[in-house]
Design a protein around this motif. Sequence first.
Motif, mmCIF file in Angstrom:
data_model
loop_
_atom_site.group_PDB
_atom_site.id
_atom_site.type_symbol
_atom_site.label_atom_id
_atom_site.label_comp_id
_atom_site.label_asym_id
_atom_site.label_seq_id
_atom_site.Cartn_x
_atom_site.Cartn_y
_atom_site.Cartn_z
ATOM 1 N N PHE A 144 0.833 -1.209 0.000
ATOM 2 C CA PHE A 144 0.000 0.000 0.000
ATOM 3 C C PHE A 144 0.868 1.258 0.000
ATOM 4 C CE2 PHE A 144 -2.503 3.379 1.831
ATOM 5 C CZ PHE A 144 -3.778 3.186 1.320
ATOM 6 N N ILE A 145 1.799 1.341 0.942
ATOM 7 C CA ILE A 145 2.653 2.529 1.044
ATOM 8 C C ILE A 145 3.547 2.634 -0.186
ATOM 9 C CG2 ILE A 145 4.482 3.643 2.376
ATOM 10 C CD1 ILE A 145 3.307 2.270 4.874
ATOM 11 N N GLY A 146 4.114 1.497 -0.608
ATOM 12 C CA GLY A 146 4.958 1.508 -1.787
ATOM 13 C C GLY A 146 4.212 1.940 -3.028
ATOM 14 N N SER A 151 3.450 5.176 -7.543
ATOM 15 C CA SER A 151 2.478 5.696 -8.507
ATOM 16 C C SER A 151 2.408 7.221 -8.462
ATOM 17 C CB SER A 151 1.094 5.117 -8.231
ATOM 18 O OG SER A 151 0.590 5.569 -6.980
ATOM 19 N N ARG A 152 3.211 7.823 -7.579
ATOM 20 C CA ARG A 152 3.242 9.278 -7.395
ATOM 21 C C ARG A 152 1.912 9.829 -6.897
ATOM 22 N NH1 ARG A 152 7.234 12.184 -9.038
ATOM 23 N NH2 ARG A 152 5.997 13.930 -9.808
ATOM 24 N N SER A 153 1.156 8.967 -6.203
ATOM 25 C CA SER A 153 -0.023 9.462 -5.495
ATOM 26 C C SER A 153 0.424 10.353 -4.350
ATOM 27 C CB SER A 153 -0.847 8.281 -4.965
ATOM 28 O OG SER A 153 -1.324 7.481 -6.020
ATOM 29 N N GLU A 169 -4.572 17.722 3.725
ATOM 30 C CA GLU A 169 -5.310 17.527 2.473
ATOM 31 C C GLU A 169 -4.419 17.143 1.291
ATOM 32 O OE1 GLU A 169 -8.539 17.398 1.903
ATOM 33 O OE2 GLU A 169 -8.972 17.658 4.021
ATOM 34 N N PRO A 170 -3.246 17.783 1.115
ATOM 35 C CA PRO A 170 -2.412 17.408 -0.032
ATOM 36 C C PRO A 170 -1.876 15.975 0.041
ATOM 37 C CG PRO A 170 -1.800 19.570 0.798
ATOM 38 C CD PRO A 170 -2.711 18.953 1.816
ATOM 39 N N LEU A 171 -1.941 15.355 1.224
ATOM 40 C CA LEU A 171 -1.425 13.995 1.394
ATOM 41 C C LEU A 171 -2.502 12.943 1.158
ATOM 42 C CD1 LEU A 171 0.721 14.541 4.618
ATOM 43 C CD2 LEU A 171 1.409 14.772 2.220
ATOM 44 N N PHE A 180 -2.293 3.480 -8.879
ATOM 45 C CA PHE A 180 -2.080 3.001 -7.506
ATOM 46 C C PHE A 180 -2.503 1.546 -7.379
ATOM 47 C CE2 PHE A 180 -4.045 1.983 -3.441
ATOM 48 C CZ PHE A 180 -2.983 2.171 -2.577
ATOM 49 N N LEU A 181 -3.687 1.209 -7.860
ATOM 50 C CA LEU A 181 -4.189 -0.154 -7.738
ATOM 51 C C LEU A 181 -3.288 -1.149 -8.466
ATOM 52 C CD1 LEU A 181 -8.070 0.230 -8.135
ATOM 53 C CD2 LEU A 181 -6.787 -0.343 -6.066
#
Length: 223
Positions: A144-146, A151-153, A169-171, A180-181
């Motif tokens: 998840f964190i990776g 994915s530059r989320s 909010e920006p996080l 991401f998925l």
Amino acid sequence: MFTPLNAGVVVAGLLLAFVGAAVSVYAVSLTGFLIGAGAGYLAAPNLAGLIAVDGLVLSAAAVLLGGALGGFLAYAGLSFAVLAIGGVVGGFAGRFAVGPLYAADAAGIEGTALLVGATLAGVAVGALFGFVLTRTTLVVSTAFIGAALASRSLTPASFATAAEELTVEPLLFDPTALPFLAVFVLGGLSQVGLFKFGYVTKLVGVLPGARRWTAGDDEGASS
């Protein structure tokens, strides 16, 4: 703009997503470093008025100090770090994946209470999984964190904006976004495969310090 810093974050994200739980001591320490560095970056603007140092130097020092402290604490207390990582990921999922399903038709105090309840429930469930199912928690959490980083989320710019505006909010990001998925699912499957086909034993054998603590199973993992 894609800078060396951004490239480093993406590489760190890919490592976490695809081999994180297989080399647990490294993954937990790296996660602790990233969390500590992020906390240091967010704290730097609040210290600017107290310490007479150039803003860029202060931010760099805060990132390095926070990262070093986070990495050390994670390495020194690996089992506790897994609980914390599971709780953070669980809380995020509860707040932004599960909570809105229940709070969609609620407003005001009721809606806020539902979101807070979903967040706390997510933290509790994530921490419980970290205690009972160590390996599974690490696979899901590191994937998840990776995935969020690769994915530059989440980017350094996200943390910069959060620090400047003093808001989280920006996080926040959409956990249903395709990039991401894709990384999350592929990374999780990769880690499961590493355990299933015995590659973890080979990795642990060649990496210095990895034998100190590796989440080899969900029944007997220990520090």
